[in-house]
Design an enzyme around this catalytic site. Sequence first.
Site, PDB file in Angstrom:
ATOM      1  N   GLY A 105      -2.781  29.516 -67.375  1.00  0.00           N
ATOM      2  CA  GLY A 105      -3.657  29.836 -66.239  1.00  0.00           C
ATOM      3  C   GLY A 105      -2.881  30.560 -65.151  1.00  0.00           C
ATOM      4  N   ARG A 143       7.917  40.080 -59.092  1.00  0.00           N
ATOM      5  CA  ARG A 143       8.647  41.009 -58.226  1.00  0.00           C
ATOM      6  C   ARG A 143      10.100  40.560 -58.027  1.00  0.00           C
ATOM      7  NH1 ARG A 143       9.317  40.539 -52.630  1.00  0.00           N
ATOM      8  NH2 ARG A 143       9.508  42.477 -51.425  1.00  0.00           N
ATOM      9  N   VAL A 172      11.891  38.598 -59.947  1.00  0.00           N
ATOM     10  CA  VAL A 172      12.666  38.698 -61.199  1.00  0.00           C
ATOM     11  C   VAL A 172      13.081  40.151 -61.430  1.00  0.00           C
ATOM     12  CG1 VAL A 172      12.508  38.474 -63.723  1.00  0.00           C
ATOM     13  CG2 VAL A 172      11.582  36.669 -62.248  1.00  0.00           C
ATOM     14  N   ARG A 207      13.352  42.634 -59.191  1.00  0.00           N
ATOM     15  CA  ARG A 207      14.306  43.155 -58.195  1.00  0.00           C
ATOM     16  C   ARG A 207      15.679  42.493 -58.348  1.00  0.00           C
ATOM     17  NH1 ARG A 207      10.483  45.174 -53.462  1.00  0.00           N
ATOM     18  NH2 ARG A 207       9.575  46.851 -54.706  1.00  0.00           N
ATOM     19  N   ARG A 251      -3.391  32.428 -73.203  1.00  0.00           N
ATOM     20  CA  ARG A 251      -2.866  31.249 -73.901  1.00  0.00           C
ATOM     21  C   ARG A 251      -2.799  31.651 -75.370  1.00  0.00           C
ATOM     22  NH1 ARG A 251      -6.470  28.360 -69.991  1.00  0.00           N
ATOM     23  NH2 ARG A 251      -5.077  27.395 -68.482  1.00  0.00           N
ATOM     24  N   ASP A 288       2.967  23.736 -68.243  1.00  0.00           N
ATOM     25  CA  ASP A 288       3.540  22.940 -69.333  1.00  0.00           C
ATOM     26  C   ASP A 288       3.355  23.564 -70.716  1.00  0.00           C
ATOM     27  OD1 ASP A 288       0.872  22.310 -69.265  1.00  0.00           O
ATOM     28  OD2 ASP A 288       1.157  20.137 -69.137  1.00  0.00           O
ATOM     29  N   THR A 327       1.804  27.333 -61.657  1.00  0.00           N
ATOM     30  CA  THR A 327       0.528  26.659 -61.935  1.00  0.00           C
ATOM     31  C   THR A 327       0.004  26.054 -60.644  1.00  0.00           C
ATOM     32  OG1 THR A 327      -0.506  24.717 -62.968  1.00  0.00           O
ATOM     33  CG2 THR A 327       1.862  24.643 -62.773  1.00  0.00           C
ATOM     34  N   ASP A 339      -1.564  23.384 -60.547  1.00  0.00           N
ATOM     35  CA  ASP A 339      -1.722  21.938 -60.746  1.00  0.00           C
ATOM     36  C   ASP A 339      -0.599  21.075 -60.134  1.00  0.00           C
ATOM     37  OD1 ASP A 339      -3.968  22.644 -62.167  1.00  0.00           O
ATOM     38  OD2 ASP A 339      -3.026  22.446 -64.133  1.00  0.00           O
ATOM     39  N   ASP A 363       1.980  19.873 -61.521  1.00  0.00           N
ATOM     40  CA  ASP A 363       2.155  18.710 -62.398  1.00  0.00           C
ATOM     41  C   ASP A 363       3.471  18.732 -63.171  1.00  0.00           C
ATOM     42  OD1 ASP A 363       1.476  20.899 -63.898  1.00  0.00           O
ATOM     43  OD2 ASP A 363       0.014  19.874 -65.161  1.00  0.00           O
ATOM     44  N   ARG A 366      -6.466  19.808 -64.061  1.00  0.00           N
ATOM     45  CA  ARG A 366      -6.391  19.335 -65.450  1.00  0.00           C
ATOM     46  C   ARG A 366      -6.263  17.817 -65.434  1.00  0.00           C
ATOM     47  NH1 ARG A 366      -5.500  22.734 -69.831  1.00  0.00           N
ATOM     48  NH2 ARG A 366      -4.777  24.319 -68.409  1.00  0.00           N
ATOM     49  N   ALA A 405     -11.260  13.410 -46.419  1.00  0.00           N
ATOM     50  CA  ALA A 405     -12.261  12.879 -47.361  1.00  0.00           C
ATOM     51  C   ALA A 405     -12.439  11.371 -47.176  1.00  0.00           C
ATOM     52  CB  ALA A 405     -11.828  13.177 -48.795  1.00  0.00           C
ATOM     53  N   SER A 449     -21.725  12.428 -42.339  1.00  0.00           N
ATOM     54  CA  SER A 449     -21.491  12.966 -43.685  1.00  0.00           C
ATOM     55  C   SER A 449     -20.382  12.189 -44.374  1.00  0.00           C
ATOM     56  CB  SER A 449     -21.071  14.436 -43.584  1.00  0.00           C
ATOM     57  OG  SER A 449     -19.824  14.531 -42.925  1.00  0.00           O
ATOM     58  N   GLU A 509     -10.899  16.838 -61.544  1.00  0.00           N
ATOM     59  CA  GLU A 509     -11.619  17.085 -62.801  1.00  0.00           C
ATOM     60  C   GLU A 509     -11.149  16.167 -63.930  1.00  0.00           C
ATOM     61  OE1 GLU A 509     -10.996  21.056 -64.310  1.00  0.00           O
ATOM     62  OE2 GLU A 509      -8.819  20.894 -64.178  1.00  0.00           O
ATOM     63  N   GLN A 545     -10.303  28.358 -56.966  1.00  0.00           N
ATOM     64  CA  GLN A 545      -9.031  27.693 -56.650  1.00  0.00           C
ATOM     65  C   GLN A 545      -7.822  28.425 -57.227  1.00  0.00           C
ATOM     66  OE1 GLN A 545      -9.716  23.083 -57.102  1.00  0.00           O
ATOM     67  NE2 GLN A 545     -11.268  24.168 -58.244  1.00  0.00           N
ATOM     68  N   ARG A 546      -8.059  29.289 -58.187  1.00  0.00           N
ATOM     69  CA  ARG A 546      -6.927  29.981 -58.820  1.00  0.00           C
ATOM     70  C   ARG A 546      -6.642  31.358 -58.211  1.00  0.00           C
ATOM     71  NH1 ARG A 546      -7.313  28.373 -64.591  1.00  0.00           N
ATOM     72  NH2 ARG A 546      -7.301  30.561 -65.159  1.00  0.00           N
TER      73      ARG A 546
HETATM   74  O1  F6P Z   1      -3.817  24.728 -65.299  1.00  0.00           O
HETATM   75  C1  F6P Z   1      -4.554  25.425 -64.355  1.00  0.00           C
HETATM   76  C2  F6P Z   1      -6.029  25.156 -64.522  1.00  0.00           C
HETATM   77  O2  F6P Z   1      -6.731  25.876 -63.515  1.00  0.00           O
HETATM   78  C3  F6P Z   1      -6.438  23.687 -64.499  1.00  0.00           C
HETATM   79  O3  F6P Z   1      -6.470  23.150 -63.208  1.00  0.00           O
HETATM   80  C4  F6P Z   1      -7.765  23.736 -65.199  1.00  0.00           C
HETATM   81  O4  F6P Z   1      -8.055  22.528 -65.844  1.00  0.00           O
HETATM   82  C5  F6P Z   1      -7.575  24.837 -66.224  1.00  0.00           C
HETATM   83  O5  F6P Z   1      -6.492  25.625 -65.781  1.00  0.00           O
HETATM   84  C6  F6P Z   1      -8.783  25.700 -66.442  1.00  0.00           C
HETATM   85  O6  F6P Z   1      -8.500  26.590 -67.454  1.00  0.00           O
HETATM   86  P1  F6P Z   1      -9.403  27.849 -67.827  1.00  0.00           P
HETATM   87  O7  F6P Z   1      -9.110  28.923 -66.811  1.00  0.00           O
HETATM   88  O8  F6P Z   1      -8.962  28.242 -69.181  1.00  0.00           O
HETATM   89  O9  F6P Z   1     -10.827  27.423 -67.738  1.00  0.00           O
END
Ligand code: F6P
Length: 324
Positions: A11, A21, A23, A25, A72, A103, A126, A128, A130, A172, A187, A215, A222, A254-255
């Site tokens: 991802g 960049r 790497v 330079r 992937r 990972d 990533t 995540d 993680d 993930r 929250a 609220s 997830e 989020q990405r």
């Molecule tokens: O590992 C990054 C991530 O955005 C996770 O948070 C999420 O579970 C997964 O990738 C989603 O993957 P895809 O873009 O293949 O739906």
Amino acid sequence: IKNIGVLTSGGDSPGMNAAIRAVVRASLYHNLKVTGILRGYEGIIHADFIPMDGKSVANIIQRGGTILKTARSDAFRTKEGRELAHKNLVESDIDALVVIGGDGTFTGADLFSREFNFPVIGLPGTIDNDLEGTDFTIGYDTAINTVVNAVDKIRDTAESHDRLFIVEVMGRDSGLIALRSGIGVGAEAIMIPEAKIGIADIVSRLENGRKDKASKIIIVAEGDEAGGAYNVGEALKGKFPNYDIRISVLGHIQRGGKPSCMDRVLASRLGVAAVEGLLAGKTDVMAGQVNREIVFTPFSHAIKHIDAEKITPAWLRLVEILSL
Ligand code: F6P
């Protein structure tokens, strides 16, 4: 080492371009050739290589996504795939790799570097966060800020309508995006896989919470065993008649987006460290930053998820104190 191949895999995450960049330079600074590999390991298997120079990475530090594309790769999981990849690298005189990803990327890199005695260093790319061996991964800071910006907006409308929102965030099987962004948005509850809180606990927490709140926001990772925001919404139906329940799954926003300054600097620092690590003979490791220092962690250790015991109790206590 004469020619470093660089790729992004898995991802995408904001800051990957800043890492590429750095790497490129740093390689040029050390008089090395540097080759861009398209679509991660798929690009090695298809010999999709492009020579990189200083200009090819101009004006990308601020851009989200990855100019090298990402994928992937199933083929790289097979021995034959990796053999073909090795042959293509050797034929193109690429004699070391910097792989930017999470990972899955490092699992492949670990196998490949050991099978062919091929120098590989990884950069943690990533959202995540993680991975062991770095306090933060490249992209995490931007992602949690994206979540915070989105949920601040949700709070405005939730507050106006007396609503309870259940917001699902990525990660993930890790709850770290949920945990930090949940604290950042104030929250009322956070559900993360590491804590196994469960619906019953959430219900009693909300029931015991202040009644005069207009609220309430529940952040659900997830990967939590509750099975996502819609399931949590179903389970809470009818339990809080004072609030209308709404669901929001933030998804891939989020990405994307411009990397934060923290992510750009982390990526830049680690990118240089990876090239200099390769030159110093390091391999089969991830470059990370721990307590502000650069550290190199074996891939096999980096991919072990961050010890949940270490992070959850104190953090969850914080959530509880602050949501009174
Ligand atoms: O590992 C990054 C991530 O955005 C996770 O948070 C999420 O579970 C997964 O990738 C989603 O993957 P895809 O873009 O293949 O739906």
